[in-house]
Design a protein around this motif. Structure first.
Motif, short mmCIF file in Angstrom:
data_model
loop_
_atom_site.label_atom_id
_atom_site.label_comp_id
_atom_site.label_asym_id
_atom_site.label_seq_id
_atom_site.Cartn_x
_atom_site.Cartn_y
_atom_site.Cartn_z
N ASN A 1 0.83 -1.21 0.00
CA ASN A 1 0.00 0.00 0.00
C ASN A 1 0.86 1.25 0.00
O ASN A 1 0.52 2.25 -0.64
N GLY A 2 1.96 1.21 0.73
CA GLY A 2 2.85 2.36 0.81
C GLY A 2 3.54 2.68 -0.49
O GLY A 2 3.99 3.80 -0.71
N LEU A 3 3.65 1.69 -1.37
CA LEU A 3 4.25 1.93 -2.68
C LEU A 3 3.22 2.39 -3.71
O LEU A 3 3.49 3.28 -4.52
N ILE A 4 2.04 1.79 -3.68
CA ILE A 4 1.03 2.07 -4.70
C ILE A 4 0.30 3.39 -4.44
O ILE A 4 -0.05 4.12 -5.37
N THR A 5 0.05 3.72 -3.16
CA THR A 5 -0.65 4.97 -2.84
C THR A 5 0.07 6.21 -3.37
O THR A 5 -0.56 7.08 -3.99
#
Length: 405
Positions: free
Chosen positions: A342-346
């Motif tokens: 999530n921290g990469l895609i957001t």
């Protein structure tokens, strides 16, 4: 879906998310109005700085926050985040009473940072405690509650500030940030897990390998980026749909925003009911196509009622798109890597929105409003191609195969 509403963990996390959303809107509206009063509405930099401070932590802390959330216990992380927010509001009230109003920027900054740790922890709790066949409905309900606050949030925040002022707005935040950790304390205890012995940097690298090593995750990130770019291209131009295309006063924009929020709410509700029965590839592709067609229709319409109808239908399509993508990120990712993924895609999504927003005004000046809206739809149609190739079914090991052993 009846079992979902009997799930104690899901109900607690959803209630906490509602309190968080309410706090965010009260904070946003109070700070906006108070700073406009302090600057007499003559300092656009002071106003725009609110948005910068809100989104900057997403880029700076999102991936780090996701990696740390994977290392920490989710229940404890969420409770500590609420307590930190509570203490920060107390400090802000004390400083504000001394007359230094610029401290309000710190409220937005701290809250945005905390959310980078709390959000992936919330996802982990849902993943851990909700049965897989109910995950899609759980995601849809969460999306719907967020959409509801797009409608009610500004109303509630404006009412509290205009009726009681900045002090009561901040005190209401204290109450919300106090009730939320009390609710979260009733969550099941975090299971004990052995320390991996790895460093934060190695965890971040593992998350990167996880995403780049999975074709489905790469394709999903690409689709998410296209959706963000398309949204960014037209978001700043909606006011011109009202004033230029329809020839109405700019105050009519509130109707467009309200209908959009209502569409997201209705779409999330429908998705919660039927999406688990649908083919996810087909749902994603059809949603992207319908959203693109509604975008073009909104720009072509010469009547307010028709524009609102296209906006409503487009928002329903967007709700389905968000539910499909979010469900994949919750149900198909190894639990110990949810935060990092999530921290990469957001940030990718947010970056695409900002790129689109930056280009929108330039493109409109050099072409036309209709051209930019058609371009936005074309970007969505391009997103259909990777959407067709995402593997929503099959064993979870297909997703995790990219991690180096």
């Amino acid at each position: 879906m009846t079992n979902l509403f009997r799930n104690k963990a899901f109900l607690i996390v959803t209630s906490s998310d509602i309190l968080q959303n309410l706090a965010i809107w009260i904070r946003n509206m109070a700070i906006l109005y108070f700073i406009m009063e302090q600057t007499k509405g003559e300092d656009p930099i002071a106003i725009s700085l609110i948005t910068v401070i809100e989104y900057l932590p997403i880029f700076v802390f999102s991936f780090i926050g996701g990696a740390l959330a994977d290392r920490w216990k989710p229940k404890r992380t969420m409770i500590c985040g609420d307590i930190l927010s509570f203490l920060s509001i107390i400090a802000i009230i004390v400083v504000l009473n001394s007359g230094y109003w610029k401290v309000l920027y710190a409220a937005t900054f701290v809250s945005s940072i905390v959310s980078q740790f709390a959000q992936p922890s919330s996802v982990k709790i849902v993943r851990r405690n909700v049965e897989e066949e109910n995950v899609q409905a759980a995601v849809a309900i969460t999306q719907s509650s967020q959409s509801l606050f797009l409608i009610l949030g500004p109303i509630i925040g404006t009412f509290i500030y205009t009726s009681f002022g900045i002090d009561m707005s901040l005190y209401s935040l204290l109450v919300l940030f106090l009730v939320s950790p009390i609710l979260l304390s009733f969550l099941p205890k975090d299971p004990d897990h052995e320390a991996s012995g790895s460093t934060l940097i190695s965890d971040i690298k593992e998350g990167w390998r996880y995403v780049t090593g999975s074709s489905s995750l790469r394709l999903l990130a690409l689709v998410f980026g296209f959706v963000g770019l398309s949204s960014g291209l037209i978001q700043p131009l909606e006011i011109f749909i009202i004033t230029e295309r329809l020839g109405l006063e700019q105050t009519h924009l509130q109707f467009l925003s309200g209908v959009s929020g209502a569409g997201l709410l209705v779409g999330g509700g429908i998705a919660a009911t039927i999406s688990s029965k649908l083919n996810q590839n087909v749902t994603l592709v059809v949603s992207l196509i319908c959203l693109g067609l509604a975008t073009v229709g909104e720009a072509l319409s010469g009547w307010l009622w028709l524009t609102l109808l296209f906006s409503f239908l487009g928002s329903i399509s967007l709700a389905f798109t968000n539910v499909v993508i979010s469900t994949f990120l919750v149900s198909r990712i190894d639990e110990h890597l949810i935060g990092r993924v999530n921290g990469l895609i957001t940030p990718l999504f947010m970056g695409a929105i900002l790129i689109g927003s930056t280009l929108s005004g330039v493109l409109m000046n050099s072409t036309s409003l209709l051209t930019v809206y058609v371009l936005s739809a074309f970007v969505l149609f391009i997103g259909v191609l990777p959407g067709l190739r995402i593997q929503f079914q099959g064993p979870r090991q297909q997703v995790s195969s990219g991690i180096a052993k």
